[in-house]
Design an enzyme around this catalytic site. Sequence first.
Site, PDB file in Angstrom:
ATOM      1  CD  GLU A 197       1.070   3.472   8.474  1.00 15.18           C
ATOM      2  OE1 GLU A 197      -0.093   3.353   8.064  1.00 15.18           O
ATOM      3  OE2 GLU A 197       1.939   2.583   8.349  1.00 15.18           O
ATOM      4  NE  ARG A 250      -6.346  -2.166   1.380  1.00  9.24           N
ATOM      5  CZ  ARG A 250      -7.272  -1.265   1.734  1.00  9.24           C
ATOM      6  NH1 ARG A 250      -7.932  -0.605   0.800  1.00  9.24           N
ATOM      7  NH2 ARG A 250      -7.533  -1.050   3.011  1.00  9.24           N
ATOM      8  CG  HIS A 291      -0.537   5.463   3.932  1.00 10.99           C
ATOM      9  ND1 HIS A 291      -1.648   4.662   3.853  1.00 10.99           N
ATOM     10  CD2 HIS A 291       0.319   4.837   4.779  1.00 10.99           C
ATOM     11  CE1 HIS A 291      -1.484   3.608   4.635  1.00 10.99           C
ATOM     12  NE2 HIS A 291      -0.291   3.681   5.190  1.00 10.99           N
ATOM     13  CD  GLN A 341      -1.189  -0.398   3.687  1.00  8.46           C
ATOM     14  OE1 GLN A 341      -1.431   0.489   4.503  1.00  8.46           O
ATOM     15  NE2 GLN A 341      -1.747  -1.610   3.754  1.00  8.46           N
ATOM     16  CG  HIS A 379       4.134   0.903   3.680  1.00 11.54           C
ATOM     17  ND1 HIS A 379       3.690   2.108   3.168  1.00 11.54           N
ATOM     18  CD2 HIS A 379       3.201   0.529   4.603  1.00 11.54           C
ATOM     19  CE1 HIS A 379       2.551   2.438   3.760  1.00 11.54           C
ATOM     20  NE2 HIS A 379       2.234   1.503   4.637  1.00 11.54           N
TER      21      HIS A 379
END
Length: 398
Positions: free
Chosen positions: A138, A285, A103, A101, A266
Amino acid sequence: MSKNYLFKLENTIQNYAWGSKTALQSLFSIENSEQQPQAEIWMGAHPNGCSTLLIEGNRRSLASAIDENPKFWLGEKSESYGNQLPFLVKILAAEQPLSIQVHPSKINAKHGFEQENNLGIAIDAPERNFKDTNHKPELIYAITPYLAMNGFRELQVIHKIFSAVDLPSLNEVLTPFLNQPTKEALERLFAAILQMDQIKKNNAVKELLSFELPHEEDAEVIETFQLIGELATLYPCDVGLFSPLFLNVVELKPGEAMFLLAETPHAYLKGVGVEVMANSDNVLRAGLTPKHIDVPALLANTRFDSIKVSELTISPCKEGDRLVYPIPVDDFKFDIIHNGMLDVAVSSPEIVLCVDGVVEVTSYEGRVNLKAGESVIIPAATPSYSLKNNGTVARTYY
């Protein structure tokens, strides 16, 4: 508002198919009598899994408490964060791989959210890409050995791995990269593989899985194909099986951490860790998933910058008894605190999570005892608190 300025959290457990049936029970004594795949524990005010707390004897959602008195909870920056807690803390327990995926950046998230709203795509629709207007940087802190893929390998490494395997059905798209391995050629190759029609995709995956490496092959190449073989037991026909050829594979040791930037491909593969992120649910995705895949959207939100494996882990700075991890965004900060006593001055809301052992959290107005897997939220209105820590504590704030 109660004078008890420490609030123990009751947190949502998410039962996703890739979760572990045993990890949360063995590490945190969390019951799993129905043998569900327990994937994540969410600590925060996200609408899909909001924590609850007791206020003056009444159980409330954290989101409603913040909405009622944002300045008490969030402090002087409450308006700049839209009166919402800007971070979400999770314990993540992966027994199987999560999807490959990306972001989006904050700018692209805002644009994509507005565009999908204008198209009338429901927020909970399976084909919806942008659930909100925020980015989703993240951090993952490993509790157990933690296997993941993160970022594109160095160009020469990608070249070495692809040169080691015979993929006749990919010759047309692979040859330009092998002849001149540039960032632009990498982008064209990655896009071409993801966008193959189903027949070409099936042929390419079949060639990938049937190829036998010579015994004298480079160790990095051998490890890459071992991982592809393991992933194929779960996703035997998925184009995402090509991802280890492109992406760095890293295993964090317990206590190591890694940051994941926006627009970087990642995938988490296996392990238990503390994950801290901006309060967003925007995921694009590429593979290794039964969920919605939108390749054009993913490519439009991907940066094709290579990164060395040695640069993936982030090293903390020691500030007194705290290990402070360098976070390149404003949404959250993250510390690890090991055994001992510590006084903390509060300037923002904080979520304190006991990772192992036990911890006593005290302020002038209250006291909370935590065991492994339990957490407390401390509103910004609390001047200070103290930790009496016999174990490991993860502290998230901003």
